[in-house]
Write a protein that holds these residues in place. Structure first.
Motif, short mmCIF file in Angstrom:
data_model
loop_
_atom_site.label_atom_id
_atom_site.label_comp_id
_atom_site.label_asym_id
_atom_site.label_seq_id
_atom_site.Cartn_x
_atom_site.Cartn_y
_atom_site.Cartn_z
N TYR A 88 22.24 38.43 59.18
CA TYR A 88 23.45 38.07 58.43
C TYR A 88 23.99 36.72 58.90
N LEU A 89 24.05 36.53 60.22
CA LEU A 89 24.52 35.26 60.77
C LEU A 89 23.65 34.10 60.29
N GLU A 90 22.35 34.28 60.35
CA GLU A 90 21.43 33.23 59.91
C GLU A 90 21.68 32.89 58.44
N ASN A 91 21.82 33.91 57.61
CA ASN A 91 22.03 33.67 56.18
C ASN A 91 23.33 32.90 55.92
N ALA A 107 18.26 36.95 67.84
CA ALA A 107 18.71 35.63 68.30
C ALA A 107 18.62 34.62 67.16
N VAL A 108 19.65 33.76 67.08
CA VAL A 108 19.65 32.66 66.11
C VAL A 108 19.84 31.36 66.88
N PHE A 109 18.85 30.48 66.79
CA PHE A 109 18.92 29.16 67.41
C PHE A 109 19.25 28.14 66.35
N PHE A 161 22.82 31.74 69.49
CA PHE A 161 23.77 32.82 69.21
C PHE A 161 23.00 34.14 69.27
N MET A 162 23.46 35.06 70.11
CA MET A 162 22.76 36.33 70.31
C MET A 162 23.63 37.49 69.85
N CYS A 163 23.09 38.33 69.01
CA CYS A 163 23.81 39.52 68.53
C CYS A 163 23.41 40.74 69.34
N SER A 164 24.30 41.72 69.39
CA SER A 164 24.07 42.91 70.22
C SER A 164 24.37 44.18 69.45
N THR A 213 30.00 42.74 65.25
CA THR A 213 30.60 43.10 63.96
C THR A 213 30.51 41.94 62.97
N LYS A 214 30.44 42.30 61.71
CA LYS A 214 30.38 41.29 60.65
C LYS A 214 31.64 40.43 60.66
N GLY A 215 32.79 41.04 60.93
CA GLY A 215 34.03 40.30 60.94
C GLY A 215 34.04 39.20 61.98
N ARG A 216 33.49 39.50 63.16
CA ARG A 216 33.47 38.50 64.22
C ARG A 216 32.47 37.38 63.87
N ILE A 217 31.37 37.73 63.22
CA ILE A 217 30.42 36.71 62.76
C ILE A 217 31.11 35.78 61.77
#
Length: 345
Positions: A270-273, A291-293, A322-325, A329-333
């Protein structure tokens, strides 16, 4: 900014997931034998054997550096060498611990696109020299998922296995994000480890929802001879072992280990998109796990830091990671993406 808000520097930042916490609380009822002679440790090790479909040897350490270093030391003599990628964690982020634990086994670095070793690069290192004045290659160490967030396919692992067998080398897998790799590839843990030639896997619990604790899994049981003594000597034999093994059992019995990884991967996708929608943002490597670089202008990086965002810029080959765990949450992204847009504006 509230210091408890989610960050994207590392999945180590996340707290303990409910399943791990629940089992830790259960293990805290009453007393239990020390040093791993408890029912929690027995159940956890048996569950690993079931999960990996093989009668493997399982040991627990407090952290990943110890897991990698001690397992590599078990595969090497001091005059041997370990072939790894130039961005490997054992090379860049473990303060010489693999060499220290093995009394001097040298790390030999190889290149490879997107953080992955190739059979050709491995063989070029192996055949570079064969005289007695040079440390003899003994182990190939690969990371799954890699330090750049990419994945070795089953075919790539099997190709590396061929090279290892050709030169009688062992294969060590740094599985700091092995769960994320399993979730992304939709393959069984067995297919992604011993069936693809891996002799020993360091399976991370800390990044997957535990407070601490790594599992070292020897698929080649002969290599685990006296490994319990090695752990003890290194200060890695937990007296209250159940507080490492019980949370592991919580992850395994409930499938939280896989659900946590799936969630982290989905958040990263989602972050990458969302980042791809922003002009001036460049994704550096294929996003294959959690992970998103990304390349960001310096003024944007500074603006994010001024707003108390935490992230790493020294991992990989530049840019921002940026590393997701498990608890992203989508809101924080959306907040992060919004601040990136503001910085670019």
């Amino acid at each position: 900014m509230n210091s408890n808000l989610e960050q994207f520097a590392s999945d180590n930042y996340a707290g303990i997931c409910p399943e791990a916490m629940d089992y830790m609380i259960k293990a805290n009822q009453g007393s239990a034998p020390a040093y791993g002679n408890d029912e929690w440790t027995q159940k956890a090790t048996d569950y690993f054997r079931e999960l990996f479909e093989i009668d493997c040897e399982v040991f627990f350490t407090f952290n990943g550096t110890a897991a990698n270093s001690l397992s590599l030391a078990a595969l090497c003599q001091s005059y041997h060498s370990v072939i790894c990628h130039e961005t490997a964690h054992i090379e860049t982020d473990e303060c010489g611990a693999p060499e220290f634990a093995s009394n001097g086994s040298k790390l030999l670095l190889a290149k490879g696109e997107n953080g992955k070793l190739t059979p050709q690069e491995i063989e070029s290192v192996i055949t570079k020299r064969a005289d007695i004045h040079y440390p003899k290659p003994k182990v190939i160490s690969i990371t799954q998922a890699t330090e750049l967030g990419t994945l070795y396919s089953i075919e790539e692992l099997l190709d590396i296995k061929k090279v290892a067998h050709k030169y009688q080398l062992k294969i060590h897998m740094d599985g700091a994000r092995f769960a994320n790799a399993v979730a992304a590839m939709n393959q069984s843990p067995a297919e992604m480890s011993w069936k693809s030639g891996v002799d020993v896997l360091c399976f991370c619990g800390t990044k997957n929802g535990m407070a601490l604790g790594e599992a070292i899994i020897f698929f080649n049981r002969a290599l685990a001879e006296d490994f319990d003594y090695r752990c003890k000597q290194a200060g890695q034999l937990a007296s209250k072992m159940r507080f490492i093994s019980a949370p592991w059992l919580g992850l395994l019995e409930t499938d939280a280990w896989l659900k946590n990884a799936q969630h982290a991967n989905q958040c990263a996708a989602y972050l990458e998109n969302e980042l791809l929608k922003i002009e001036g943002v460049e994704i550096m490597f294929p996003r294959e796990a959690n992970a998103v670089f990304v390349k960001l202008p310096e003024q944007v990086i500074n603006a994010l830091k001024a707003k108390n965002w935490l992230f790493y810029t020294f991992i990989g080959v530049g840019g921002v990671r940026f590393m997701c765990s498990w608890n992203t949450t989508k809101g924080r992204i959306d907040e992060l993406v919004g601040d990136i847009k503001t910085g670019l504006g």
